[in-house]
Each structure stands twice: as C-alpha cells, then as structure tokens.
Enzyme design. Sequence first.
Site, short mmCIF file in Angstrom:
data_model
loop_
_atom_site.label_atom_id
_atom_site.label_comp_id
_atom_site.label_asym_id
_atom_site.label_seq_id
_atom_site.Cartn_x
_atom_site.Cartn_y
_atom_site.Cartn_z
N ARG A 124 40.05 27.76 53.41
CA ARG A 124 40.57 27.46 52.06
C ARG A 124 39.63 27.92 50.94
NH1 ARG A 124 41.88 22.50 54.61
NH2 ARG A 124 44.04 22.55 55.31
N LYS A 146 41.09 39.44 41.20
CA LYS A 146 42.34 39.80 41.90
C LYS A 146 41.98 40.31 43.28
CE LYS A 146 45.53 40.97 38.13
NZ LYS A 146 46.34 42.04 37.50
N GLU A 188 39.35 55.01 34.49
CA GLU A 188 39.41 53.57 34.17
C GLU A 188 38.38 53.21 33.09
OE1 GLU A 188 41.69 51.51 35.29
OE2 GLU A 188 42.44 52.33 37.19
N LYS A 230 36.47 43.98 30.10
CA LYS A 230 37.34 43.32 31.08
C LYS A 230 37.05 41.83 31.12
CE LYS A 230 39.48 43.31 35.54
NZ LYS A 230 39.92 44.03 36.73
N GLU A 240 46.77 36.34 34.29
CA GLU A 240 47.82 37.19 33.70
C GLU A 240 49.11 36.41 33.46
OE1 GLU A 240 47.59 41.13 35.40
OE2 GLU A 240 49.47 41.70 34.45
N ARG A 245 45.95 40.04 29.67
CA ARG A 245 45.42 40.80 30.83
C ARG A 245 46.29 42.02 31.12
NH1 ARG A 245 42.33 38.54 36.24
NH2 ARG A 245 41.95 40.61 37.10
N ASN A 249 46.69 47.27 32.02
CA ASN A 249 47.61 48.18 32.71
C ASN A 249 47.97 49.40 31.87
OD1 ASN A 249 47.71 46.50 34.96
ND2 ASN A 249 49.26 45.21 34.00
N HIS A 252 49.33 52.48 33.47
CA HIS A 252 49.67 52.14 34.86
C HIS A 252 51.16 52.19 35.14
CE1 HIS A 252 45.48 51.10 35.03
NE2 HIS A 252 45.56 50.68 36.28
N HIS A 256 51.86 54.47 37.97
CA HIS A 256 52.35 53.91 39.24
C HIS A 256 53.57 54.68 39.73
CE1 HIS A 256 54.03 50.84 41.99
NE2 HIS A 256 52.75 50.65 42.25
N HIS A 270 44.55 56.98 42.57
CA HIS A 270 45.00 56.01 41.58
C HIS A 270 44.46 56.34 40.17
CE1 HIS A 270 46.06 52.20 39.76
NE2 HIS A 270 44.79 52.01 39.43
P1 NAD Z 1 38.26 53.12 48.10
O1 NAD Z 1 37.72 51.76 48.28
O2 NAD Z 1 39.27 53.59 49.08
O3 NAD Z 1 37.06 54.16 48.03
C1 NAD Z 1 37.34 55.53 47.89
C2 NAD Z 1 36.67 56.38 48.98
O4 NAD Z 1 35.28 56.49 48.69
C3 NAD Z 1 36.75 55.78 50.37
O5 NAD Z 1 36.90 56.82 51.29
C4 NAD Z 1 35.39 55.12 50.56
O6 NAD Z 1 35.02 55.02 51.91
C5 NAD Z 1 34.50 56.07 49.81
N1 NAD Z 1 33.29 55.51 49.22
C6 NAD Z 1 33.15 54.33 48.58
N2 NAD Z 1 31.93 54.23 48.04
C7 NAD Z 1 31.25 55.34 48.39
C8 NAD Z 1 29.95 55.83 48.13
N3 NAD Z 1 29.09 55.17 47.33
N4 NAD Z 1 29.58 57.01 48.66
C9 NAD Z 1 30.46 57.74 49.42
N5 NAD Z 1 31.72 57.36 49.67
C10 NAD Z 1 32.11 56.16 49.17
O7 NAD Z 1 38.95 53.30 46.66
P2 NAD Z 1 38.66 52.73 45.20
O8 NAD Z 1 39.16 53.78 44.29
O9 NAD Z 1 37.28 52.23 45.05
O10 NAD Z 1 39.62 51.46 45.14
C11 NAD Z 1 41.01 51.57 45.21
C12 NAD Z 1 41.58 50.22 45.54
O11 NAD Z 1 41.23 49.30 44.52
C13 NAD Z 1 43.08 50.18 45.67
O12 NAD Z 1 43.43 49.50 46.84
C14 NAD Z 1 43.53 49.39 44.44
O13 NAD Z 1 44.71 48.64 44.68
C15 NAD Z 1 42.35 48.48 44.23
N6 NAD Z 1 42.20 47.97 42.86
C16 NAD Z 1 42.07 46.64 42.70
C17 NAD Z 1 41.89 46.12 41.44
C18 NAD Z 1 41.66 44.64 41.26
O14 NAD Z 1 41.63 44.17 40.13
N7 NAD Z 1 41.46 43.92 42.33
C19 NAD Z 1 41.85 46.97 40.32
C20 NAD Z 1 41.99 48.34 40.52
C21 NAD Z 1 42.15 48.85 41.80
N1 GLY Z 2 43.15 45.96 37.25
C1 GLY Z 2 43.96 45.08 36.47
C2 GLY Z 2 43.49 43.69 36.43
O1 GLY Z 2 42.45 43.36 36.95
O2 GLY Z 2 44.16 42.85 35.88
#
Ligand code: NAD
Ligand code: GLY
Length: 367
Positions: A124, A146, A188, A230, A240, A245, A249, A252, A256, A270
Amino acid sequence: MRPAERVRVDLGARGYDILIGPGLMRQLGSRVLDLTPARRLPIVTDSHVAGHHLPPLVASFEAAGLEPAPIILPPGEGSKDFATLQHLVSELLALDVSRKGLVLALGGGVIGDLAGFAAAILKRGVPFLQLPTTLLAMVDSSVGGKTAINVPAGKNLVGAFHQPAMVIADTDVLATLPDREMRAGYAEVVKYGLLGDAAFFAWLEAHGAGVLARSPPDLARAIATSVRAKARIVEQDEQETGDIRALLNLGHTFGHALEAETGFSDRLLHGEAVAIGMAQAFRFSARLGLCSTDDARRVEAHLAARGLATRLPLPAESLLRHMLHDKKRDERGLPFILVRGIGQAFVARDVPLQAVRAFLEAEERAA
Ligand code: NAD
Ligand code: GLY
C-alpha cells in the site's frame, strides 16, 4: 559535493527536494542514509542504463555500508506492462522491502513510471527515489508523482499518483544519452518557456545549443528552471483536478495523435511529437487569431535550429480520429492548450471540431 541547484516541491507532508547538478550519483550512498533506515536497497533500472551507470552507484552504496540490490529490466516502452510490473513486484517482495524501505528508480521515464507504480502499490505504498537518466525524465516524468503502465486500451491508463521521496538529477549521466533522446527531452524544456515563461524561451534561444551540448551550467539552469515551473504547477493542481496541470500538455493533443498514427514507434519519439505538436498549437492559435504569426514562426525557427521537426504531414481524418479517442477527452470535451503568445498558454475546451479539421487539412496540404 553540494548540488548546483535545489528545487523544492511544496506539497506539505508529500513535499520533496529535486537536486540537480554534476557528480551527484557518486555521493548517493551517504545521502540515502538520511532517507531510510533500510540497508538493503533495490535499484530498478534497464539494461542500457545499467551498462553505463550502475557500477558507480553500487560502489557508492557499498562505500556507505549499504547493500544495493539491482533489478535490471529490458529497456523500452514495452516494459511498462502488467507482466513486467508483476515480475518487479515479486522481486521487491523477495527482497523484503518494508514500508520504511526505499525503491530506487534509475532510468528514463519508462523506469520511473514503472518503478514508481510498483512502489505505490507494494504494501500500500513504499517510498521511492527518482534517479532520472534522460533529459525528458529530469525535466518532466520524475517530478509530480504520476506513475503508470500501459494497457491495450491505451498508454498510462493504469497508474497512481505517488510522489517520490526525492529526485536526484545527476547531469553527468546525460553524457551517454543518444543525441536523438537528448533532443526529444529538449522539446519538453522548450515547453516550459512556451507555456508560461517568455524570458526562459529567450534564454533558450541563446543557450539551447549549450544545453544540447551538455554544458554543465546550461544544463543545470535549463533543468532547474523547467522543474521549478513544473513544481509550481503541481503544487496548485497535484492530481490535475483543475485546468492548471493540464497546461503541461501543451503540444500533447496534436502530438499524441501523431504518435498514435505512427504506432507509438521509434519513427517518432514522444518529445519529437511534442515539438511538432507545440509548433502546431502555435500555428493553430495564429490561425484562430489568438496569437501572432511572428510568434508561431519564432517557435518553429527555434525548434528547427535545435534539430527538431515542426511538421509531419499525416492524413487529417486519421489524426482527428485519434484525437476523439484521446484519454484527456471527458464530459467537457477535448481540451486544447492554445496560446496568446510565447509564454501565454491557456486551456480551451470550446474549440469547434470543424476548426480543428480545417486546420489539419491545411497542414496536410502545406506539406
Ligand atoms: P526511456 O525511459 O525509454 O529512455 C529512452 C532510452 O534511453 C531507453 O532506451 C533507455 O534505456 C535509454 N537511456 C536512458 N538513460 C540513458 C543514459 N543516461 N544513457 C544511455 N541511454 C539511456 O524514455 P524517456 O523518454 O525517458 O521516457 C518516456 C516515458 O516517460 C514514457 O513511457 C512516457 O509515458 C513517460 N512520461 C511520464 C511522465 C510522468 O509525468 N510520469 C511525463 C512524461 C513522460
Ligand atoms: N507530464 C504531464 C504531467 O506531469 O502532468
């Protein structure tokens, strides 16, 4: 070593610090001692990140008398699924992580979202630490709580709000991040300037090349300014429930639809979709007479100068269909983040579908 920048996310009992700067990972062991009485610490990561950044982290933990327990998952969006979540939760249970323990998420947004969600549901709720290793994760996904996995019905549809105990963004780790991922994360960063801080956008016009070249002071300033923006938004609208918040987007809704049309594949990351989506949000706002065409052109010019595309001609009808299935659509309609100029975004819920269609058709023709 003191971090170059420290930003507080003020959420009362759920508040936390974001530390930003070079060299932070090397001293993580001693810092973690202040956060948990646990000595055995699970480090959730992916195999790309583990290859580059796990050994120094493990060494730092061992030097502090801690027992690091790496859990290495396959890289990529595919790991944000129920099967990997189940595997991860089983591993954490096998390590006997307690509610006073700490789960470490070492990676990009995929690892942060997945490990954060596992920590949210384990017993939990177990505290977790975000150690973002992509620029996107440093400026966006590691902050704000999130967490989620994907299901066949859509991305991020199963998840929880679970704020981290701390975020530590060691800018040195970006040295190994591929340039394309760096540029996607940069989109971003630009978003924060465009949505509410024209002076930051102007600073990026002058220093964006330094950020992408991983200049330590430029990186620290860009990341700190982004997460400060942020943090202020999350403090006002943590879950949100309002429209505040939703400003995050910007770009987005268009982006998207482009990601959906390209199958959420490597064809379009993305952040690359967000860059095109932001340019579209400006062009659409200009078409609606809300902002000047000069501002729209300035945004396009900056994104293009930093190597990001600002157009992707895809069939208007298909994009519209994806928008109508967007998870942000609710009883009040589909929210569009529009702009009155650089740094002046707002949420519009009354955009006529016909205007969106006409715009997308014009975009398709302009290709
Ligand atoms: P990712 O985590 O897939 O990383 C991108 C690639 O880079 C991967 O292949 C990873 O292994 C590699 N990598 C990571 N760090 C590295 C480093 N220092 N050196 C070499 N390689 C490295 O992608 P991302 O763009 O970081 O994240 C995308 C994800 O984030 C999506 O799933 C999206 O939904 C999520 N997201 C979440 C939020 C939130 O608020 N929670 C906001 C935006 C995006
Ligand atoms: N990436 C959008 C949010 O965190 O709300």
